[in-house]
Design a protein around this motif. Structure first.
Motif, PDB file in Angstrom:
ATOM      1  N   ILE A 164       0.839  -1.162   0.165  1.00  0.00           N
ATOM      2  CA  ILE A 164       0.068   0.106   0.075  1.00  0.00           C
ATOM      3  C   ILE A 164       1.085   1.308   0.140  1.00  0.00           C
ATOM      4  CG2 ILE A 164      -1.771   1.277   1.246  1.00  0.00           C
ATOM      5  CD1 ILE A 164      -2.594  -1.378   2.381  1.00  0.00           C
ATOM      6  N   SER A 165       0.621   2.275  -0.786  1.00  0.00           N
ATOM      7  CA  SER A 165       1.499   3.327  -0.873  1.00  0.00           C
ATOM      8  C   SER A 165       0.737   4.740  -1.465  1.00  0.00           C
ATOM      9  CB  SER A 165       2.428   3.130  -2.039  1.00  0.00           C
ATOM     10  OG  SER A 165       2.029   3.050  -3.193  1.00  0.00           O
ATOM     11  N   GLU A 166       1.179   5.787  -0.972  1.00  0.00           N
ATOM     12  CA  GLU A 166       0.183   7.009  -1.456  1.00  0.00           C
ATOM     13  C   GLU A 166       0.358   7.598  -3.008  1.00  0.00           C
ATOM     14  OE1 GLU A 166       0.129   9.759   2.590  1.00  0.00           O
ATOM     15  OE2 GLU A 166       2.128   9.347   1.912  1.00  0.00           O
ATOM     16  N   ARG A 167       1.288   6.913  -3.543  1.00  0.00           N
ATOM     17  CA  ARG A 167       1.235   7.188  -5.077  1.00  0.00           C
ATOM     18  C   ARG A 167       1.788   5.664  -5.610  1.00  0.00           C
ATOM     19  NH1 ARG A 167       5.455   9.521  -2.429  1.00  0.00           N
ATOM     20  NH2 ARG A 167       4.191  11.133  -2.067  1.00  0.00           N
ATOM     21  N   PRO A 168       1.386   5.671  -7.269  1.00  0.00           N
ATOM     22  CA  PRO A 168       1.912   4.538  -7.900  1.00  0.00           C
ATOM     23  C   PRO A 168       3.505   4.406  -7.869  1.00  0.00           C
ATOM     24  CG  PRO A 168       0.468   5.927  -9.108  1.00  0.00           C
ATOM     25  CD  PRO A 168       0.820   6.828  -7.788  1.00  0.00           C
ATOM     26  N   GLU A 169       3.825   3.215  -7.457  1.00  0.00           N
ATOM     27  CA  GLU A 169       5.018   2.813  -7.283  1.00  0.00           C
ATOM     28  C   GLU A 169       5.685   1.615  -8.316  1.00  0.00           C
ATOM     29  OE1 GLU A 169       7.320   4.242  -5.303  1.00  0.00           O
ATOM     30  OE2 GLU A 169       5.675   5.394  -3.609  1.00  0.00           O
ATOM     31  N   GLU A 170       6.873   1.994  -9.129  1.00  0.00           N
ATOM     32  CA  GLU A 170       7.114   0.895  -9.968  1.00  0.00           C
ATOM     33  C   GLU A 170       8.241   0.001  -9.048  1.00  0.00           C
ATOM     34  OE1 GLU A 170       9.580   2.558 -13.036  1.00  0.00           O
ATOM     35  OE2 GLU A 170       7.838   2.718 -14.383  1.00  0.00           O
ATOM     36  N   VAL A 171       7.472  -0.965  -8.554  1.00  0.00           N
ATOM     37  CA  VAL A 171       7.911  -2.138  -7.715  1.00  0.00           C
ATOM     38  C   VAL A 171       7.144  -3.591  -8.057  1.00  0.00           C
ATOM     39  CG1 VAL A 171       8.260  -0.618  -5.646  1.00  0.00           C
ATOM     40  CG2 VAL A 171       6.048  -1.624  -5.784  1.00  0.00           C
ATOM     41  N   SER A 172       7.727  -4.584  -7.763  1.00  0.00           N
ATOM     42  CA  SER A 172       7.123  -5.753  -7.657  1.00  0.00           C
ATOM     43  C   SER A 172       6.127  -5.946  -6.972  1.00  0.00           C
ATOM     44  CB  SER A 172       8.407  -7.033  -7.078  1.00  0.00           C
ATOM     45  OG  SER A 172       7.648  -8.203  -7.003  1.00  0.00           O
ATOM     46  N   SER A 173       5.134  -6.993  -7.285  1.00  0.00           N
ATOM     47  CA  SER A 173       3.939  -7.408  -6.712  1.00  0.00           C
ATOM     48  C   SER A 173       4.131  -8.257  -5.359  1.00  0.00           C
ATOM     49  CB  SER A 173       3.062  -7.764  -7.398  1.00  0.00           C
ATOM     50  OG  SER A 173       3.333  -9.041  -7.983  1.00  0.00           O
ATOM     51  N   LYS A 174       5.371  -8.734  -5.388  1.00  0.00           N
ATOM     52  CA  LYS A 174       5.842  -9.588  -4.179  1.00  0.00           C
ATOM     53  C   LYS A 174       6.514  -8.946  -3.022  1.00  0.00           C
ATOM     54  CE  LYS A 174       7.673 -13.632  -5.167  1.00  0.00           C
ATOM     55  NZ  LYS A 174       8.418 -14.757  -5.612  1.00  0.00           N
TER      56      LYS A 174
END
Length: 819
Positions: free
Chosen positions: A767-777
């Protein structure tokens, strides 16, 4: 920004602007609706045909489509479940020819085919024919290839881009839910523009992802690339004449027209992009799809955000189209680099195309990927790449020039986890459901051998049932045709699920008949494709009609076994000589059939226990009143009832008189196989009267609740473990929806595998306050919250890797469920 409180669950499909929460499968359902909306804004009246065959990771797609029939009709979407993948693709091919027939209903018809990796393989012939023929006017086709790189619910690991490439499909690879929607729209437009079918690679972790996505009417703006072919503006043409000599001219058109048009479209519409355009970089890293987000997660864990990447001379290229490779962006990206590192799962694919683009350049970087510059293995070709695995291999290249504490610390943690001694722990093994027909139907007589087949009955391979071997779906028994002349073994039993029989397995029986092979096919007729959601088998026929079809194929003798003899009324039209016996005579029936020369068939007709339970709960099937109990004072704890029934609801229980046995009432599916032991401790109870229905209690909030105090930062990760039926996926959906309502962005993943058979379930949520370029894991040691719904899965080393003593807050259920 918080979502309005008039939120509804179908907003994921109907909302046209704003933030939505959905799964990867649900995004695939929304995709053709978005394409229809876009066409409508252009003044086009288009329709879509969806067809294919179910299979993980796309196993729930057909069920989700069927549950949204009204929504599909609103957008002119027709869903037809294919009898198998090949025939589903042929139907999609037909949809692209509709414009050539008189009186077409629509301005154009789009197609969306789906199938798991093995289905992509078996569909190659029609893929090539259909791609040569091209797509219809204002049409276009996306072919969804479901890849299971870790082979969690497939016999073999798969990667479908090679098969798509062989059929000359452009191949797109979305890396998350947002890209399913955005890249999917561009995929339809690419197909329409180039005239080619477009492969759409969907890996398990993208299909099973849950998360938020931004939607808007003009989020995807399509740019005409202005491609010229032989001096004229490009216009895709159909070529439905697939006989010589027309194919030779179409081959030329594909290579020098359609594929070049696809390259031009990708360049004009930014399908590939330089994500971190560091001017004076020494190292460039290339990744695509899901692997790109794993790479960004890995770099973040190494302490390398965008600013650090620029500071230390690292450039990143994100590929959305794997083939045909766009040469312009590769050359631009490679300019000035010392080294170009390609990170991709399985065998080298994009690495080969990148090398080809750069080979004749006078100045080019060193290209490494599957092997380094000295030929040593670098990026593994086996298994799945995740952020932790990528972090280690990227660090090995960075540490030649960079010496950062953040890299050293992360690598040390990952190495410590990898090298620690493996503790001796129990694991959750998938198993037949309580009351599953296969508990009994897969047993063979003493002295006989059985061959396994595709389906949940294949779990007999894990049991002591003299069951061996496995072949691909639809080939069951044909391998014995090839073995029989070279062994003294006179006969085998071949297990064959009803779904597989109607998919393609009927041809294997025909082959065995043609070869005169001695084999008894056990057609396990359980009225559901249980491994992928309990759907009805496409093209299924009732058992009496099936016996007549088998007789016509030349089967020598047929016996039908059932637990409900009275389900067949007097006068039922059976094939000649068919006998219908109670399932208790299974051993006798098998001994009779194995002595008959040639091909014989035993049809074991008993409904899937899991589907039976669902139908009973919905009031669509009678629920037997009788329940079975064990008097623990009489029980000697011998376990014979568990051996006879092979049932998970027969539980051991510790008492003051030692270990006894009990029936776990809430999981019991009332198969009554446990009664076969004729034990005096068993009691059968039929309650008098009818049970009172419990009133449904609605939860209401009668006072203002204070905002909870945050124990973690606003950007947090939650890791959840359990087994099928413990609610892990439901909790993940609830938390994700709550975050959406609070205006947060979400990325998550539900790793269900064989959860329907009691296997482990693992869910991740970020969960984050803005879209993040991260893995779903959730990466190793990065869980803020740790929810254990099953103590065995929660305490497994693989699960505990995600926790860290100084960071993680854990809540674990200590209730015990036998394994």
């Amino acid at each position: 920004m918080a979502i309005a409180r008039d939120f509804s669950l179908d907003a994921k499909y109907r909302r046209e602007e704003g933030l939505i929460f959905l799964s990867g499968i649900q995004a695939l359902v929304r995709l053709p609706l978005d394409q229809h909306r876009a066409d409508k804004r252009r003044g086009l009246d288009t329709a879509t045909l969806i067809s294919g065959y179910r299979g993980s990771p796309l196993g729930g797609l057909d069920l989700t489509l069927e549950r949204n029939g009204e929504l599909l009709r609103e957008h002119n979407v027709v869903f037809l479940s294919g009898l198998n993948e090949d025939l589903g693709a042929t139907a999609i091919y037909g949809s692209q020819l509709a414009n050539l027939f008189p009186r077409p209903k629509y301005d154009g018809v789009l197609g969306m085919w789906y199938g798991k990796g093995p289905g992509v393989d078996r569909t190659g012939d029609i893929f090539k024919h259909a791609n040569f023929a091209g797509v219809g006017k204002q049409g276009g086709v996306l072919a969804l290839g479901g890849d299971d790189p870790l082979s969690k619910s497939s016999t073999l690991p798969t990667h479908s881009e090679v098969a798509f490439y062989d059929a000359l499909f452009p191949v797109l690879f979305p890396g998350n839910i947002q890209e399913i929607l955005d890249l999917g729209r561009l995929g339809f437009e690419l197909s329409r523009y180039s005239g080619l079918w477009v492969g759409f690679k969907i890996v398990t972790n993208v299909a099973d992802e849950v998360g938020t996505a931004e939607v808007a009417p003009h989020r995807v703006v399509v740019t005409d690339p202005g491609f010229l072919f032989e001096g004229r503006p490009w216009q895709a043409q159909q070529q439905p004449m697939l006989m010589p000599p027309f194919g030779l001219e179409t081959e030329r058109l594909i290579h020098y027209g359609r594929l070049e048009a696809a390259r031009a479209f990708a360049a004009a519409n930014g399908i590939n992009r330089i994500a971190v355009p560091t001017p004076e970089a020494w190292l460039g890293i290339v990744a695509a799809g899901k692997t790109y987000y794993d790479l960004r997660e890995a770099l973040g864990e190494l302490g390398l955000d965008d600013a650090a990447l620029r500071r230390y001379g690292i450039r990143i290229l994100k590929l959305g189209m794997l083939f045909p490779m766009e040469p312009g962006i590769v050359r631009e990206f490679a300019r000035g680099l010392e080294e170009l590192l390609v990170i991709e799962e399985k065998r080298a694919f994009t690495e080969l195309f990148i090398r080809d683009v750069l080979y004749n350049q006078s100045e080019r970087p060193r290209v490494v990927g599957k092997h380094d510059e000295e030929g040593r293995i670098l990026v593994p070709a086996n298994g799945e790449l995740d952020a932790d695995r990528i972090a280690q291999l990227v660090a090995s290249r960075l540490e030649r020039k960079l010496h950062l504490d953040s890299i050293t610390a992360r690598v040390a943690l990952l190495e410590a986890l990898r090298e620690r001694p493996a503790p001796r722990t129990l694991v959750r093994q998938p198993y037949f459901c309580s009351g599953c027909p296969h508990n009994r139907s897969t047993v063979v007589p003493e002295g006989s051998i059985a061959a396994a087949g595709i389906g949940c009955h294949g779990m007999a391979l894990y049991m002591d049932r003299n069951t061996y071997g496995l072949t691909h779906m639809g080939g069951e028994g044909a391998q014995w045709v090839g073995m029989a002349p070279f062994t003294e073994t006179p006969h085998i039993f071949q297990n064959l699920g009803d779904g597989t029989f109607f998919h393609s397995g009927s041809l294997a029986i025909r082959q065995a008949v043609a070869a005169g092979t001695n084999v008894t096919y056990k057609i396990l007729y359980n009225s559901a494709v249980a491994m992928t959601g309990g759907q009805d088998a496409a093209g299924a026929m009732p058992v009496p009609e099936l016996t007549r079809a088998l007789e016509a194929e030349g089967v020598k003798r047929i016996v039908v076994m059932t637990d409900e003899l009275d389900q067949y009324p007097k006068g039922t039209r059976w094939a000649r000589g068919v006998e219908v016996w109670h399932r208790d005579r299974l051993d006798e029936a098998q001994r009779v059939l194995r002595e008959v020369p040639g091909v014989t068939v035993l049809i074991y007709d008993q409904r899937c226990a899991a589907e039976k339970r669902r139908l009973r709960k919905r009031g669509k099937l009678p629920d037997p009143a009788m329940r079975v109990y064990i008097n623990e004072a009489v029980c000697e704890g011998c376990g014979d009832c568990g051996v006879k029934s092979n049932c998970l609801s027969v539980h051991p229980v510790e008492t003051e008189f030692g270990r006894k046995t009990q029936i776990h009432q809430s999981s019991c599916n009332k198969d009554y196989s446990c009664l076969r032991g004729d034990c005096p401790s068993f009691l059968t109870v039929i309650p008098r009267g009818t049970a009172k229905k419990k009133e449904r209690r609605l939860f209401t909030v009668d006072r203002a609740l204070p905002e909870p105090a945050l124990k973690v930062s606003r950007q947090c990760s939650i890791f959840m473990t359990g087994i099928g039926g413990t609610g892990v996926v439901t909790v993940n959906q609830i938390l994700g929806t709550a975050a959406l309502l609070d205006g947060q962005h979400v990325r998550g993943l539900d790793q269900t595998g064989l959860s329907q058979k009691g296997g482990p379930v693992v869910s991740h949520l970020k969960i984050s306050e803005r879209p993040e370029e991260v893995s779903s894991k959730v990466a190793a040691g990065e869980a803020d919250g740790y929810l254990g719904f099953d103590i065995l899965v929660a305490t497994s080393p693989q699960s505990l890797d995600h926790a860290r003593p100084d960071k993680t807050i854990a809540v674990v259920s200590t209730s015990q469920v036998p394994t």
